[in-house]
Design a protein around this motif. Structure first.
Motif, PDB file in Angstrom:
ATOM      1  N   GLY A  32       0.799  -1.220   0.000  1.00  0.00           N
ATOM      2  CA  GLY A  32       0.000   0.000   0.000  1.00  0.00           C
ATOM      3  C   GLY A  32       0.829   1.266   0.000  1.00  0.00           C
ATOM      4  N   GLN A  33       0.513   2.188   0.900  1.00  0.00           N
ATOM      5  CA  GLN A  33       1.155   3.510   0.896  1.00  0.00           C
ATOM      6  C   GLN A  33       2.083   3.687   2.087  1.00  0.00           C
ATOM      7  OE1 GLN A  33      -0.998   7.215  -0.322  1.00  0.00           O
ATOM      8  NE2 GLN A  33      -0.816   7.763   1.842  1.00  0.00           N
ATOM      9  N   ASN A  35       4.040   6.788   4.215  1.00  0.00           N
ATOM     10  CA  ASN A  35       3.916   8.224   4.443  1.00  0.00           C
ATOM     11  C   ASN A  35       5.199   8.795   5.019  1.00  0.00           C
ATOM     12  OD1 ASN A  35       1.034   8.408   3.738  1.00  0.00           O
ATOM     13  ND2 ASN A  35       0.748   7.145   5.575  1.00  0.00           N
ATOM     14  N   ALA A 217       3.184  13.392  -4.536  1.00  0.00           N
ATOM     15  CA  ALA A 217       2.616  12.052  -4.619  1.00  0.00           C
ATOM     16  C   ALA A 217       3.444  11.224  -5.598  1.00  0.00           C
ATOM     17  CB  ALA A 217       1.156  12.110  -5.075  1.00  0.00           C
ATOM     18  N   GLU A 219       4.055   7.089  -7.188  1.00  0.00           N
ATOM     19  CA  GLU A 219       3.561   5.721  -7.274  1.00  0.00           C
ATOM     20  C   GLU A 219       4.686   4.824  -7.768  1.00  0.00           C
ATOM     21  OE1 GLU A 219       1.466   5.674 -11.704  1.00  0.00           O
ATOM     22  OE2 GLU A 219       0.222   6.058  -9.923  1.00  0.00           O
ATOM     23  N   PHE A 232       5.998  -0.817  -1.665  1.00  0.00           N
ATOM     24  CA  PHE A 232       4.916   0.151  -1.528  1.00  0.00           C
ATOM     25  C   PHE A 232       4.412   0.594  -2.895  1.00  0.00           C
ATOM     26  CE2 PHE A 232       7.050   0.505   2.573  1.00  0.00           C
ATOM     27  CZ  PHE A 232       5.959   0.350   3.423  1.00  0.00           C
ATOM     28  N   ALA A 234       2.597   3.318  -3.302  1.00  0.00           N
ATOM     29  CA  ALA A 234       2.537   4.781  -3.353  1.00  0.00           C
ATOM     30  C   ALA A 234       3.314   5.379  -2.196  1.00  0.00           C
ATOM     31  CB  ALA A 234       1.084   5.254  -3.312  1.00  0.00           C
ATOM     32  N   VAL A 235       3.774   6.606  -2.425  1.00  0.00           N
ATOM     33  CA  VAL A 235       4.428   7.386  -1.379  1.00  0.00           C
ATOM     34  C   VAL A 235       3.701   8.713  -1.251  1.00  0.00           C
ATOM     35  CG1 VAL A 235       6.539   8.530  -0.615  1.00  0.00           C
ATOM     36  CG2 VAL A 235       6.690   6.370  -1.866  1.00  0.00           C
ATOM     37  N   ASN A 236       3.285   9.023  -0.029  1.00  0.00           N
ATOM     38  CA  ASN A 236       2.756  10.344   0.284  1.00  0.00           C
ATOM     39  C   ASN A 236       3.880  11.106   0.961  1.00  0.00           C
ATOM     40  OD1 ASN A 236       1.114  12.585   1.042  1.00  0.00           O
ATOM     41  ND2 ASN A 236       0.718  11.618   3.020  1.00  0.00           N
TER      42      ASN A 236
END
Length: 570
Positions: A32-33, A35, A217, A219, A232, A234-236
């Motif tokens: 998932g993501q 942060n 953002a 991905e 991961f 995505a990266v926020n």
């Protein structure tokens, strides 16, 4: 007689390739993501247009060098098959040429081939005389770059170069895609917003949205070379706020997984760690908190194109002044209140690796009376009793600026008190860190523009050899309007003797001689008004207990191995 390359060759030969397997296997994007919070918000994703660490590290998720340094400081092949050495034939016997062989399984994130033309273009981009490249010192010894075929890069040096691992090595010197940036050469570099905010790279992530000084953002790169990575999807990447809020967001509230550069008092870190959701990680590299001395004249009455370009400074060129300023500072107290175990007193610009650290200067004892006597003897006296010393109609008044941060403001307050006690009037100014380190040529508030008498900050260098870092003291590396206010010689320090000695370093192969010369260069810039070192800082960041694969790296980007990060227990 041919120069030898023994140390660097043997060290590089040990680097057989990155082997950072964590045993956490699965499909790409399975976790998932993640942060990440950098309280100094990135303002660009082009590290050639910013000297700010925040920008270099954010860009490292996307842009990669040919080789980089691991957490031990060992050089590792990244986009190449091996590290070139004299022994393996990658470096010629007279040390004037290094040949890199690119891996044949690398493509850009858009699926197009990664070739030697991209590497050669990056050299052209950063060395363009009108481009204002913030990393120009990495290319200082290079004469030309040739591309015999798609996977071969030949770097030619002007002279024998015993340490050739600067250009295209480390997070500060990644490769740009020629097809994306070829319209951005020279003065056009800063105008290419789309390219600078959304570079196409070979790294584990691609940019999907960039809001300057706010949020990025990312991905997962669908064309990344390693199967199952990154873990991961995505990266926020959140920027802004302050160090305390960033630390709490990881260790107490759990909103974020990784917080960078927690420049906070020791007791604050301890309170946060008690939250139980995350842990701090620290390591000592060559990071130094210091005060840079403006060798030019930042007088606001001068036209903008002359401020911090016209020299000399009205009084900071006087050794009595800058030595007295240094003597007045209680460095052990600064370490105690600012960093505790994560700080050490230093008189050096290059405090690490230890072999390159000078031992010729001492500065661990404050001497206010000695500072006053030094100024008095040099003719700086308070004639009218207003507490400010003067000489020949020039008063000792300084504007002292830094980025906004609780520890730095504490330092400012104490140093102002000490300087005013010895007769130097001190005005304090702090600037939002995202702006201060942002590299915007149109802003009057950047640390490169240096519209102040003195300014305080810290930075570091990639790898364990300081040659390219010490090149930041060369006369022609000063930021000016002609370079879009980019350049690494922030103090505008300029000594012919320094330039000549650095040139000697760049041609010296013997390790003990390299260490001796590097120490001499360190001493020369400190003792001749380039800067006042304060604290040798440990890098301190924090990560969530649920985040695995973290290997804090003080020799390269902290995010150097983000492709290996994963979620524990998921």
């Amino acid at each position: 007689m041919k120069l030898k390359h023994a140390l660097w060759a043997s060290a590089a030969a040990l680097a057989a390739g990155p082997a950072f397997a964590d045993g956490h296997e699965g499909e790409r994007g399975r976790d998932g993501q993640v942060n990440i919070i950098y309280w100094q918000a990135p303002s660009t994703l082009n590290p050639f247009l910013s000297g700010g660490t925040k920008d270099v590290e954010a860009a490292s998720l996307v842009l990669e060098p040919l080789a980089r340094f691991d957490e031990t400081g060992t050089i590792q092949p990244w986009l190449v098959t091996e590290i070139p050495t004299v022994e393996n034939g990658g470096i010629n016997e007279d040390l004037t040429q290094i040949t890199w062989t690119l891996r044949d399984d690398i493509v850009w994130s858009d699926g197009t081939p990664f070739t030697s033309e991209d590497v050669a273009f990056t050299y052209e981009y950063c060395t363009h005389p009108e481009g204002g490249c913030a990393q120009a010192t990495k290319f200082e010894p290079v004469e030309s770059v040739e591309t015999p075929d798609a996977t071969t890069v030949v770097v030619n040096f002007r002279e024998p170069t015993p340490y050739p691992y600067t250009a295209f090595v480390g997070g500060e010197s990644p490769i740009l895609k020629k097809a994306q940036f070829e319209g951005c050469l020279g003065a056009a570099a800063s105008t290419c917003t789309e390219q600078n905010f959304g570079p196409i790279g070979t790294g584990p992530f691609v940019v999907t949205e960039f809001r300057t000084n706010d949020v990025i953002a990312f991905e997962a790169n669908p064309n990344f070379r390693e199967e199952g990575k990154p873990a991961f999807a995505a990266v926020n990447f959140k920027g802004g706020g302050d160090a305390e809020a960033a630390g709490r967001a990881v260790m107490q509230t759990g909103e974020f997984d990784y917080a960078w550069n927690l420049q906070l008092a020791p007791e604050v870190i301890q309170q946060m760690e008690a939250g139980g959701l995350g842990v701090p990680v620290a390591g000592f590299g060559p990071l130094v908190e210091r005060i840079m001395l403006n060798n030019t004249n930042p007088d606001p009455s001068l036209p903008p194109e002359e401020r911090s370009v016209v020299r000399p400074h009205p009084f900071l060129g006087d050794p009595a002044v800058y030595n007295a300023m240094s003597m007045a500072i209680d460095r052990p107290l600064l370490v105690e209140i600012g960093y505790g175990q994560a700080g050490r007193v230093t008189c050096n610009w290059v405090p690490a690796p230890e072999a390159f650290s000078s031992t010729s200067m001492t500065c661990d004892t404050q001497d206010l009376e000695g500072a006053k006597a030094m100024l008095e003897e040099a003719g700086w006296v308070d004639e009218n009793g207003d507490g400010v010393r003067e000489k020949d109609g020039v008063e000792l008044r300084v504007l002292y600026q830094t980025s906004t941060n609780a520890v730095r403001q504490d330092f400012q307050a104490l140093i102002k008190e000490w300087w005013e006690e010895i007769g130097i009037a001190t005005e304090l100014r702090n600037v939002n860190a995202s702006v201060f380190f942002g590299g915007d040529a149109g802003s009057p508030d950047t640390f490169e523009k240096f519209y102040a008498d003195v300014e305080m900050y810290a930075n570091t260098f990639n790898g364990t050899d300081p040659q390219a870092y010490l090149a930041r003291g060369l006369c022609d590396k000063a930021p000016t309007p002609a370079t879009q206010w980019q350049g690494e010689n922030i103090s505008r320090f300029c000594m012919e003797e320094y330039d000549a000695l650095w040139n000697e370093l760049s041609q010296t192969a013997d390790l003990s001689e390299r260490q001796r010369i590097a120490k001499e260069l360190n001493d020369m810039i400190v003792q001749n008004g380039g800067m006042i070192p304060l604290v040798h800082r440990g890098r301190l960041s924090a990560h969530a207990n649920s985040l695995g694969g973290i290997k804090l790296n003080v020799w390269d980007s902290e995010l150097w191995n983000i492709a290996d990060w994963y979620r524990i227990g998921e």
